[in-house]
Design an enzyme around this catalytic site. Structure first.
Site, mmCIF file in Angstrom:
data_model
loop_
_atom_site.group_PDB
_atom_site.id
_atom_site.type_symbol
_atom_site.label_atom_id
_atom_site.label_comp_id
_atom_site.label_asym_id
_atom_site.label_seq_id
_atom_site.Cartn_x
_atom_site.Cartn_y
_atom_site.Cartn_z
ATOM 1 N N GLU A 1 41.192 25.292 35.393
ATOM 2 C CA GLU A 1 41.847 26.314 34.748
ATOM 3 C C GLU A 1 43.193 26.732 35.506
ATOM 4 O O GLU A 1 43.083 26.305 36.554
ATOM 5 C CB GLU A 1 40.957 27.591 34.662
ATOM 6 C CG GLU A 1 40.550 28.318 35.972
ATOM 7 C CD GLU A 1 39.349 29.345 36.030
ATOM 8 O OE1 GLU A 1 39.837 30.304 34.715
ATOM 9 O OE2 GLU A 1 38.773 29.658 36.797
ATOM 10 N N ARG B 1 31.699 49.230 57.900
ATOM 11 C CA ARG B 1 31.890 48.054 57.489
ATOM 12 C C ARG B 1 30.708 47.156 58.066
ATOM 13 O O ARG B 1 30.598 47.305 59.443
ATOM 14 C CB ARG B 1 33.322 47.668 58.258
ATOM 15 C CG ARG B 1 33.779 46.132 57.775
ATOM 16 C CD ARG B 1 34.743 45.280 58.502
ATOM 17 N NE ARG B 1 34.938 44.233 58.066
ATOM 18 C CZ ARG B 1 34.141 43.127 58.492
ATOM 19 N NH1 ARG B 1 33.180 43.252 59.339
ATOM 20 N NH2 ARG B 1 34.381 41.958 57.995
ATOM 21 N N TYR C 1 36.698 43.123 38.781
ATOM 22 C CA TYR C 1 37.738 43.699 37.909
ATOM 23 C C TYR C 1 37.918 43.450 36.379
ATOM 24 O O TYR C 1 37.309 42.195 36.099
ATOM 25 C CB TYR C 1 39.100 43.648 38.474
ATOM 26 C CG TYR C 1 39.647 42.243 38.441
ATOM 27 C CD1 TYR C 1 39.185 41.257 38.932
ATOM 28 C CD2 TYR C 1 40.581 41.949 37.466
ATOM 29 C CE1 TYR C 1 39.720 39.910 38.871
ATOM 30 C CE2 TYR C 1 41.362 40.550 37.395
ATOM 31 C CZ TYR C 1 40.601 39.545 37.943
ATOM 32 O OH TYR C 1 41.391 38.375 38.101
ATOM 33 N N LYS D 1 33.978 37.804 37.975
ATOM 34 C CA LYS D 1 35.515 38.236 37.888
ATOM 35 C C LYS D 1 35.750 39.120 39.236
ATOM 36 O O LYS D 1 35.715 40.220 38.835
ATOM 37 C CB LYS D 1 35.943 39.028 36.585
ATOM 38 C CG LYS D 1 37.588 38.763 36.412
ATOM 39 C CD LYS D 1 37.742 39.237 35.007
ATOM 40 C CE LYS D 1 39.212 39.669 34.732
ATOM 41 N NZ LYS D 1 40.119 38.580 35.173
ATOM 42 N N LEU E 1 36.484 31.026 34.642
ATOM 43 C CA LEU E 1 36.244 32.248 34.068
ATOM 44 C C LEU E 1 36.220 32.061 32.498
ATOM 45 O O LEU E 1 36.994 31.419 32.005
ATOM 46 C CB LEU E 1 37.487 33.187 34.514
ATOM 47 C CG LEU E 1 37.053 34.711 33.873
ATOM 48 C CD1 LEU E 1 36.095 35.350 34.874
ATOM 49 C CD2 LEU E 1 38.290 35.340 33.906
ATOM 50 N N ARG F 1 31.875 41.416 29.782
ATOM 51 C CA ARG F 1 31.996 40.574 30.921
ATOM 52 C C ARG F 1 31.925 41.385 32.381
ATOM 53 O O ARG F 1 31.305 40.647 33.301
ATOM 54 C CB ARG F 1 33.187 39.919 30.770
ATOM 55 C CG ARG F 1 33.574 38.829 31.998
ATOM 56 C CD ARG F 1 34.711 38.135 31.813
ATOM 57 N NE ARG F 1 36.260 38.773 31.666
ATOM 58 C CZ ARG F 1 37.258 38.436 31.386
ATOM 59 N NH1 ARG F 1 37.219 36.979 30.971
ATOM 60 N NH2 ARG F 1 38.269 39.141 31.298
#
Ligand code: PMP
Length: 280
Positions: free
Chosen positions: A179, A99, A33, A146, A203, A52
């Protein structure tokens, strides 16, 4: 100014937007995302976010996705919303399939987005500062990607709120400050800003890039190196940055005041510089 959703090319009301239950983002967290903010109707650092995003998808061996089409989708959905100060959440999953753990053959990445009003943080956060707690970093080792697998971040954030703090700062087992749950962390000592280097453990924030740039332009020295919780506790200032956090002064860590317990001057200078850059 309607808040809007985008699902694989279709723009419509958020309440009506749905994804299939076998989306791999839903089943495995197999999705990446980005969150982009606008200032005065303009997308801030869109290209950096797209770069990114591309890196995240490459790191997870996603099927190819056209970044040009993603850029177009973001611009188009944002324009349709007409929202001046928007927060745009974009998520891309590997695809939809029965799945099963292995990557599906020929899966088609699913692109969803919401465009919503972005509420400004209360001014008291900047005027009085915020508190953080420390939390052992129990995330995986690829925090540079991310992904939507944010359960450790969600749990640590909730623990912070339950403790009356604003956020949690992840600390390695060796005591290195990594972070926060959705922000990068900095300490300031004798006028120098120190922040964790870009490794797989954090990140690489887009706001971090901007902050380092505006700090250098303002003549504030920056060091990208590891630092410990003890150093953070003894720092003159502690700051958080992120797309929605912008620049926030941390005035307590685990209830212990930082410096004199008031927001410091570097934080104010850097917030003003970031806003100037964003509103330029
Ligand atoms: N670290 C983490 C874990 C985050 O989730 C975020 C927010 N996406 C950041 C740092 C800050 O990144 P950015 O400045 O790009 O919003």
């Amino acid at each position: 100014m309607p808040e809007l959703a985008y699902v694989n090319g279709k723009i419509g009301p958020i309440e009506e937007a749905v994804v299939p239950i076998e989306d791999r983002g839903y089943n495995f967290g197999d999705a990446v995302y980005e969150y982009v903010a606008t200032y005065n109707g303009r997308l801030f650092r869109l290209e950096e976010h797209l770069e990114r995003l591309a890196r995240s998808m490459t790191a997870l061996s996603f099927p190819p996705v056209s970044i040009d089409s993603i850029r177009e989708a973001i611009v188009e959905t944002h324009q349709a919303s007409g929202i001046e100060r928007a927060g745009i959440y974009l998520q891309i999953s590997r695809g939809v399939d029965r799945r099963d753990h292995p990557f599906p053959q020929d899966s088609v990445p699913q692109v969803v987005m919401t465009v919503r009003h972005l509420a400004e943080k209360p001014v008291s956060y900047r005027q009085r500062g915020i508190g953080v707690i420390t939390a052992t970093d129990f995330r995986w080792h690829r925090c540079d990607i991310k992904t939507v697998q944010l359960l450790p971040n969600v749990m640590a954030k909730q623990r912070a709120l339950d403790a009356g703090a604003f956020d949690a700062v992840f600390v390695s087992e060796e005591g290195v400050v990594r972070e926060a749950t959705s922000s990068n962390v900095y300490i300031a000592n004798q006028g120098t800003i120190v922040t964790h280097p870009l490794t797989e453990r954090i990140l690489g924030g887009i706001t971090r890039q901007v902050l380092l740039k505006v700090a250098q332009a303002s003549g504030i020295p920056v060091a990208e190196r590891f630092y410990t919780v003890e150093e953070m506790m003894a720092a003159d200032e502690v700051l958080l940055t992120g797309t929605t956090t912008e620049v926030l002064p941390v005035v307590t860590v685990d209830g212990v005041p930082i410096g004199d317990g008031q927001p410091g001057p570097l934080c104010k200078t850097l917030f003003d510089a970031l806003r100037k850059e964003a509103e330029r």
